[in-house]
Design a protein around this motif. Structure first.
Motif, PDB file in Angstrom:
ATOM      1  N   SER A 162       0.816  -1.224   0.000  1.00 37.10           N
ATOM      2  CA  SER A 162       0.000   0.000   0.000  1.00 37.10           C
ATOM      3  C   SER A 162       0.844   1.266   0.000  1.00 37.10           C
ATOM      4  O   SER A 162       0.306   2.362  -0.140  1.00 37.10           O
ATOM      5  N   ILE A 163       2.168   1.150   0.173  1.00 34.33           N
ATOM      6  CA  ILE A 163       3.056   2.314   0.174  1.00 34.33           C
ATOM      7  C   ILE A 163       3.408   2.660  -1.272  1.00 34.33           C
ATOM      8  O   ILE A 163       3.976   1.827  -1.990  1.00 34.33           O
ATOM      9  N   PRO A 164       3.097   3.843  -1.747  1.00 36.66           N
ATOM     10  CA  PRO A 164       3.348   4.187  -3.158  1.00 36.66           C
ATOM     11  C   PRO A 164       4.835   4.128  -3.494  1.00 36.66           C
ATOM     12  O   PRO A 164       5.669   4.715  -2.792  1.00 36.66           O
ATOM     13  N   VAL A 165       5.166   3.438  -4.561  1.00 38.60           N
ATOM     14  CA  VAL A 165       6.559   3.345  -4.997  1.00 38.60           C
ATOM     15  C   VAL A 165       7.044   4.687  -5.537  1.00 38.60           C
ATOM     16  O   VAL A 165       8.261   4.941  -5.604  1.00 38.60           O
ATOM     17  N   GLU A 166       6.113   5.567  -5.904  1.00 39.61           N
ATOM     18  CA  GLU A 166       6.498   6.877  -6.426  1.00 39.61           C
ATOM     19  C   GLU A 166       7.266   7.711  -5.397  1.00 39.61           C
ATOM     20  O   GLU A 166       8.058   8.585  -5.769  1.00 39.61           O
ATOM     21  N   LEU A 167       7.028   7.446  -4.109  1.00 37.63           N
ATOM     22  CA  LEU A 167       7.773   8.179  -3.081  1.00 37.63           C
ATOM     23  C   LEU A 167       9.258   7.848  -3.144  1.00 37.63           C
ATOM     24  O   LEU A 167      10.112   8.726  -2.991  1.00 37.63           O
ATOM     25  N   GLU A 168       9.579   6.577  -3.352  1.00 41.23           N
ATOM     26  CA  GLU A 168      10.983   6.194  -3.500  1.00 41.23           C
ATOM     27  C   GLU A 168      11.563   6.745  -4.800  1.00 41.23           C
ATOM     28  O   GLU A 168      12.724   7.177  -4.837  1.00 41.23           O
ATOM     29  N   HIS A 169      10.771   6.734  -5.867  1.00 42.10           N
ATOM     30  CA  HIS A 169      11.239   7.284  -7.133  1.00 42.10           C
ATOM     31  C   HIS A 169      11.552   8.773  -6.997  1.00 42.10           C
ATOM     32  O   HIS A 169      12.532   9.263  -7.581  1.00 42.10           O
ATOM     33  N   ALA A 170      10.747   9.476  -6.234  1.00 41.11           N
ATOM     34  CA  ALA A 170      10.999  10.903  -6.022  1.00 41.11           C
ATOM     35  C   ALA A 170      12.318  11.118  -5.294  1.00 41.11           C
ATOM     36  O   ALA A 170      13.078  12.051  -5.607  1.00 41.11           O
ATOM     37  N   HIS A 180      19.407   4.688   0.700  1.00 43.07           N
ATOM     38  CA  HIS A 180      19.027   5.898   1.438  1.00 43.07           C
ATOM     39  C   HIS A 180      17.533   6.168   1.298  1.00 43.07           C
ATOM     40  O   HIS A 180      16.875   6.595   2.260  1.00 43.07           O
ATOM     41  N   ALA A 181      16.980   5.911   0.120  1.00 38.76           N
ATOM     42  CA  ALA A 181      15.545   6.114  -0.078  1.00 38.76           C
ATOM     43  C   ALA A 181      14.731   5.151   0.768  1.00 38.76           C
ATOM     44  O   ALA A 181      13.699   5.524   1.343  1.00 38.76           O
ATOM     45  N   ILE A 182      15.198   3.911   0.864  1.00 39.80           N
ATOM     46  CA  ILE A 182      14.489   2.923   1.696  1.00 39.80           C
ATOM     47  C   ILE A 182      14.540   3.325   3.159  1.00 39.80           C
ATOM     48  O   ILE A 182      13.541   3.251   3.886  1.00 39.80           O
ATOM     49  N   ARG A 183      15.715   3.792   3.592  1.00 40.90           N
ATOM     50  CA  ARG A 183      15.900   4.116   5.014  1.00 40.90           C
ATOM     51  C   ARG A 183      15.136   5.369   5.418  1.00 40.90           C
ATOM     52  O   ARG A 183      14.574   5.428   6.517  1.00 40.90           O
ATOM     53  N   THR A 184      15.100   6.383   4.558  1.00 41.89           N
ATOM     54  CA  THR A 184      14.509   7.662   4.946  1.00 41.89           C
ATOM     55  C   THR A 184      13.050   7.816   4.514  1.00 41.89           C
ATOM     56  O   THR A 184      12.337   8.663   5.068  1.00 41.89           O
ATOM     57  N   VAL A 185      12.616   7.045   3.531  1.00 37.32           N
ATOM     58  CA  VAL A 185      11.249   7.179   3.026  1.00 37.32           C
ATOM     59  C   VAL A 185      10.415   5.941   3.346  1.00 37.32           C
ATOM     60  O   VAL A 185       9.342   6.034   3.967  1.00 37.32           O
ATOM     61  N   PHE A 186      10.914   4.780   2.954  1.00 39.72           N
ATOM     62  CA  PHE A 186      10.096   3.578   3.071  1.00 39.72           C
ATOM     63  C   PHE A 186       9.984   3.107   4.521  1.00 39.72           C
ATOM     64  O   PHE A 186       8.883   2.769   4.980  1.00 39.72           O
ATOM     65  N   VAL A 187      11.089   3.058   5.241  1.00 35.53           N
ATOM     66  CA  VAL A 187      11.071   2.525   6.613  1.00 35.53           C
ATOM     67  C   VAL A 187      10.163   3.341   7.536  1.00 35.53           C
ATOM     68  O   VAL A 187       9.364   2.762   8.291  1.00 35.53           O
ATOM     69  N   PRO A 188      10.213   4.697   7.530  1.00 36.68           N
ATOM     70  CA  PRO A 188       9.265   5.441   8.379  1.00 36.68           C
ATOM     71  C   PRO A 188       7.804   5.185   8.009  1.00 36.68           C
ATOM     72  O   PRO A 188       6.941   5.119   8.884  1.00 36.68           O
ATOM     73  N   MET A 189       7.533   5.040   6.714  1.00 41.07           N
ATOM     74  CA  MET A 189       6.166   4.746   6.299  1.00 41.07           C
ATOM     75  C   MET A 189       5.725   3.359   6.758  1.00 41.07           C
ATOM     76  O   MET A 189       4.549   3.124   7.041  1.00 41.07           O
ATOM     77  N   ALA A 190       6.678   2.421   6.816  1.00 41.09           N
ATOM     78  CA  ALA A 190       6.364   1.040   7.187  1.00 41.09           C
ATOM     79  C   ALA A 190       6.418   0.811   8.691  1.00 41.09           C
ATOM     80  O   ALA A 190       6.146  -0.313   9.144  1.00 41.09           O
ATOM     81  N   ALA A 191       6.767   1.832   9.478  1.00 43.00           N
ATOM     82  CA  ALA A 191       6.932   1.660  10.918  1.00 43.00           C
ATOM     83  C   ALA A 191       5.696   1.082  11.611  1.00 43.00           C
ATOM     84  O   ALA A 191       5.826   0.215  12.486  1.00 43.00           O
ATOM     85  N   PRO A 192       4.465   1.534  11.279  1.00 43.64           N
ATOM     86  CA  PRO A 192       3.296   0.946  11.952  1.00 43.64           C
ATOM     87  C   PRO A 192       3.174  -0.554  11.737  1.00 43.64           C
ATOM     88  O   PRO A 192       2.882  -1.298  12.665  1.00 43.64           O
ATOM     89  N   ALA A 193       3.392  -1.022  10.504  1.00 49.44           N
ATOM     90  CA  ALA A 193       3.290  -2.455  10.225  1.00 49.44           C
ATOM     91  C   ALA A 193       4.380  -3.228  10.942  1.00 49.44           C
ATOM     92  O   ALA A 193       4.137  -4.326  11.453  1.00 49.44           O
ATOM     93  N   VAL A 194       5.578  -2.678  10.979  1.00 50.45           N
ATOM     94  CA  VAL A 194       6.681  -3.348  11.679  1.00 50.45           C
ATOM     95  C   VAL A 194       6.379  -3.441  13.169  1.00 50.45           C
ATOM     96  O   VAL A 194       6.645  -4.462  13.818  1.00 50.45           O
ATOM     97  N   ALA A 195       5.800  -2.375  13.734  1.00 48.45           N
ATOM     98  CA  ALA A 195       5.465  -2.386  15.158  1.00 48.45           C
ATOM     99  C   ALA A 195       4.413  -3.444  15.475  1.00 48.45           C
ATOM    100  O   ALA A 195       4.527  -4.184  16.455  1.00 48.45           O
TER     101      ALA A 195
END
Length: 276
Positions: A162-170, A180-195
């Motif tokens: 459900s996390i838009p891949v366009e955010l990483e592309h940006a 760096h894109a995964i660490r700063t963009v994807f991981v914070p967005m995925a934090a609720p699911a990881v928790a």
């Protein structure tokens, strides 16, 4: 006024469910604070004649509860960390990457969920004995991790999709590397699911009994489920006030973890949205 009336109706409808869920906790707390002679008197009371706080002290000193609590914390934390370290990259790869055998791998993970640790306990016991890891908390944690990875991957996969891949592309267009894109963009967005996944993994390892009973042989390595079960089996007289006191204390770490992760789930969701 209409909202208040609607809320009151909802609470009235849900009140039987709330009572059913809270009833075991009420019995547990009441029994844990009741003196031992009153528990076995045949005249049970919700409110004892006096609160026997000494039950918790006696339980902690006589049954080695502190040692079992430490063992469960070690197993739960180690299982959760290993599971998250493996399942997060695997779920990300299933969502973002295309590779040969991807559908087969997904089907394999789904099929593994059909097997219960109880069904495989004999084979796992022989495996652990064969590698000389019997009565090891680390070996037990690795086995728990193996059983939780498939569930964690599927749970994370549905959220990651459900996390838009366009955010990483940006982020890539702005000069960020893939990592760096995964660490700063994807991981914070995925934090609720990881928790949420970490919470379910920890609870699963915290409450598991059958596999721990097969792998752990010495009482100093017992986890909380084994130690609490030992209080109510093989005894001429079961000291229910100690059993309930131990059970009540065993629920506290899980409750604390849930409250802590609930706060971080909301923070992670809003923080990820801002960074995205």
């Amino acid at each position: 006024m209409a909202d208040a009336r609607r809320s009151l109706i909802y609470w009235i409808i849900l009140s039987p469910l709330v009572v059913i869920n809270l009833f075991p906790f009420a019995v547990m707390i009441s029994t844990s604070l009741t003196p031992g002679d009153e528990v076995l008197s045949g005249d049970p009371r919700w409110i004892p004649s006096h609160f026997a706080w000494v039950n918790f002290k006696d339980m902690w000193q006589t049954v080695g509860f502190g040692e079992a609590l430490t063992n469960s914390l070690v197993v739960g934390v180690l299982t959760t960390v290993l599971t998250i370290l493996v399942s997060v990259p695997a779920a990300y790869a299933m969502v973002r990457l295309t590779f040969k055998g991807k559908s087969t791998f997904q089907t394999f993970l789904l099929v593994t969920q059909m097997f219960s640790p109880v069904v495989l306990v004999i084979g796992l016991f022989r495996l652990v004995v064969g590698i000389g890891a019997l009565d090891s908390l680390i070996a037990l944690s690795v086995l728990y991790c193996c059983f939780h990875i498939a569930f964690a991957v599927w749970m994370l996969r549905s959220y990651f999709a459900s996390i838009p891949v366009e955010l990483e592309h940006a982020a890539w267009l702005e000069g960020a590397s893939a990592f760096h894109a995964i660490r700063t963009v994807f991981v914070p967005m995925a934090a609720p699911a990881v928790a949420v996944t970490a919470l379910f993994t920890f609870i699963g390892a915290w409450n598991e009994y059958a596999l721990a009973l097969a792998i752990l042989r010495s009482s100093e390595h017992y986890t909380l489920p084994l130690k609490i079960a030992a209080l109510s089996s093989g005894r001429y007289q079961i000291e229910w006030h100690h059993v309930m006191a131990a059970t009540f204390v065993a629920t506290i770490p899980v409750a604390i973890l849930f409250m802590w992760l609930q706060r971080h789930m909301i923070t992670g969701l809003s923080g990820g949205a801002v960074k995205g």
